[in-house]
Design a protein around this motif. Structure first.
Motif, short mmCIF file in Angstrom:
data_model
loop_
_atom_site.label_atom_id
_atom_site.label_comp_id
_atom_site.label_asym_id
_atom_site.label_seq_id
_atom_site.Cartn_x
_atom_site.Cartn_y
_atom_site.Cartn_z
N GLY A 15 12.67 3.77 -34.99
CA GLY A 15 12.14 2.96 -33.91
C GLY A 15 13.02 3.06 -32.67
N ILE A 16 12.48 2.70 -31.53
CA ILE A 16 13.19 2.81 -30.26
C ILE A 16 13.44 1.42 -29.66
CG2 ILE A 16 12.31 5.10 -29.74
CD1 ILE A 16 10.22 3.78 -27.93
N GLN A 17 14.45 1.35 -28.80
CA GLN A 17 14.79 0.12 -28.07
C GLN A 17 14.40 0.33 -26.61
OE1 GLN A 17 16.45 -2.46 -29.74
NE2 GLN A 17 16.44 -3.88 -28.07
N VAL A 18 13.58 -0.57 -26.07
CA VAL A 18 13.10 -0.45 -24.70
C VAL A 18 13.46 -1.73 -23.94
CG1 VAL A 18 11.10 -0.13 -23.21
CG2 VAL A 18 11.20 1.04 -25.41
N SER A 19 13.95 -1.58 -22.71
CA SER A 19 14.24 -2.73 -21.84
C SER A 19 13.08 -2.91 -20.87
CB SER A 19 15.54 -2.51 -21.07
OG SER A 19 16.63 -2.42 -21.95
N LEU A 20 12.54 -4.13 -20.83
CA LEU A 20 11.37 -4.43 -19.99
C LEU A 20 11.78 -5.38 -18.87
CD1 LEU A 20 8.31 -4.32 -19.41
CD2 LEU A 20 8.05 -6.22 -21.01
N PHE A 21 11.55 -4.96 -17.62
CA PHE A 21 11.80 -5.79 -16.45
C PHE A 21 10.43 -6.12 -15.84
CE2 PHE A 21 15.61 -3.49 -17.24
CZ PHE A 21 16.66 -4.26 -16.78
N ASP A 22 10.03 -7.38 -15.95
CA ASP A 22 8.72 -7.80 -15.47
C ASP A 22 8.89 -8.81 -14.33
OD1 ASP A 22 6.13 -8.55 -15.01
OD2 ASP A 22 5.75 -9.38 -17.00
#
Length: 408
Positions: free
Chosen positions: A157-164
């Motif tokens: 699995g991957i780690q994603v950073s989300l800036f909303d």
């Protein structure tokens, strides 16, 4: 004679019958003992082949003989046998055999070839000490049976950073090969028609430690009324003495309606605003201010001219700028208490009192007669600031060198 012959015949027959019976009995007894001896060499046991159990009867003496008897081709280097091949076969024992398979195992693209007696993919992973979670993709699935020359792959699995927008950044775990679109859907995120997204391609697959950035964009239109500066027109007037001026027509500001599109872009760093002019419409035209400028030269020396030419007058050449009563931080009241907002036609200059004393009457080239009625933080030495009614006039005055007479 006859009876004796019959008697002898009967006795001979009886002897033959008895002999036959004894022969049959002896043969049967011998067969029984032979069968018992043969049967006593057989053993009943459990054979477990690749996890499946079978009950068999065998006369094999060793485990190796047993497996060959069952047509099992043993790979002694990789197969698993319990007990060992040279162990004696005993009645009611259990013999286990697991066939080894060659497998190509790939974890995040790094492959290795190995032999395994695991029955399922999950058993293989357990043997290799490989832990997986719900975000890891295992192919074939963990419950699949192992077969020869199988390819088993694990995509972590991957780690994603989300800036909303202005929300606090979140760090999300996702399965490999997740696209930008799938991530947004999984998070229940909807984009507005003006919002901006990075990466731009929604079908792009995300990598580990990648950043997805959403800038929320709001647009609105607004109409504002703004003043239009009037133009100052100077006309030569031969009826006025040179150096004198007279207002022929007062100027009036015009008005213009301007429609702007205001774009507000919000991300995790804050909000930026951009204004774009869409259209403008003049609702009131400005009225020019017309000033008569004297050109008449007086030959005789009047009392005023004698004062101007008096040897007691001080003449200086000074740097001049201009100011208005509506400048930022200004209240319109001079150091001498003159209300410039209430009297916009006043002739007032700001001076350095150590050069021109406050309250002095002066004549300024291009400006006319005035009073030294104000000071300023930027006014020092041979520098003056002339008061003009509007910002546009002050801008047109600019910075210039002028002749200044201090009148006694």
């Amino acid at each position: 004679m006859l009876p004796n012959a019959i008697k002898r015949l009967f006795q001979a027959h009886r002897t033959k019958v008895v002999t036959t019976i004894l022969t049959v009995f002896v043969l049967g007894f011998a067969t029984f003992f032979a069968y018992t001896a043969y049967a006593s060499g057989e053993k009943t046991l459990t054979l477990e082949k690749n996890g499946k159990k079978y009950s068999i009867t065998t006369r094999a003496n060793t485990v190796e003989e047993l497996l060959k008897e069952q047509n099992i081709d043993i790979d002694e280097k990789h197969d698993w046998v319990n007990p060992s091949l040279d162990a004696d076969v005993e009645d009611q024992m259990t013999v286990q055999w697991k066939e080894a398979h060659q497998v190509d195992l790939s974890v995040d693209g790094k492959s290795k070839r190995l032999w395994t007696t695991a029955m399922t993919v999950q058993q293989l992973l357990d043997q290799q000490g490989i832990k997986t979670d719900q975000y890891d993709t295992v192919k074939p699935e963990s419950g699949s049976e192992i077969a020869g020359n199988m390819n088993v792959s694990i995509d972590r699995g991957i780690q994603v950073s989300l800036f909303d927008g202005k929300k606090k950044p979140t760090h999300i775990k996702a399965v490999a090969h997740t696209t930008v679109k799938q991530l947004l859907e999984n998070q229940g995120i909807t984009l507005g028609k003006n919002d901006k997204l990075l990466p731009k391609d929604r079908n792009q697959e995300l990598n580990d430690d990648e950043v997805v950035k959403i800038t929320r964009v709001d647009k609105e239109t607004t109409t504002e009324t703004e003043p239009i500066d009037y133009e100052i027109v100077k006309q030569n007037d031969s009826s006025l003495e040179k150096g004198q001026t007279r207002v022929i027509q007062n100027g009036e500001e015009g008005q213009v309606e301007k429609t702007y599109e205001i774009t507000k872009a919000t991300d995790h760093k804050g909000t930026t605003e951009n204004r774009t002019l869409l259209k403008k419409r003049v609702t009131k035209n400005p009225k020019k201010k017309i000033i008569a400028v004297g050109t008449k030269v007086i030959q005789h020396q009047s009392q005023t001219s004698r004062s101007l030419s008096s040897s007691n007058d001080t003449v200086l050449y000074m740097q001049s700028t201009a100011f208005t009563a509506s400048c930022k931080g200004c209240n319109g009241i001079t150091s001498l208490g003159i209300n410039l907002k209430a009297h916009p036609s006043s002739k007032v200059i700001a001076v350095d009192p150590s050069v021109i004393p406050l309250g002095s009457k002066v004549w300024v080239e291009g400006y006319g007669y005035a009073i030294a009625g104000d000071t300023g933080g930027g006014i020092s030495g041979k520098k003056i600031d002339v008061f003009l009614p509007s910002k546009s006039q002050a801008n047109r005055w600019g910075t210039r060198t002028v002749k200044v007479k201090i009148l006694n």
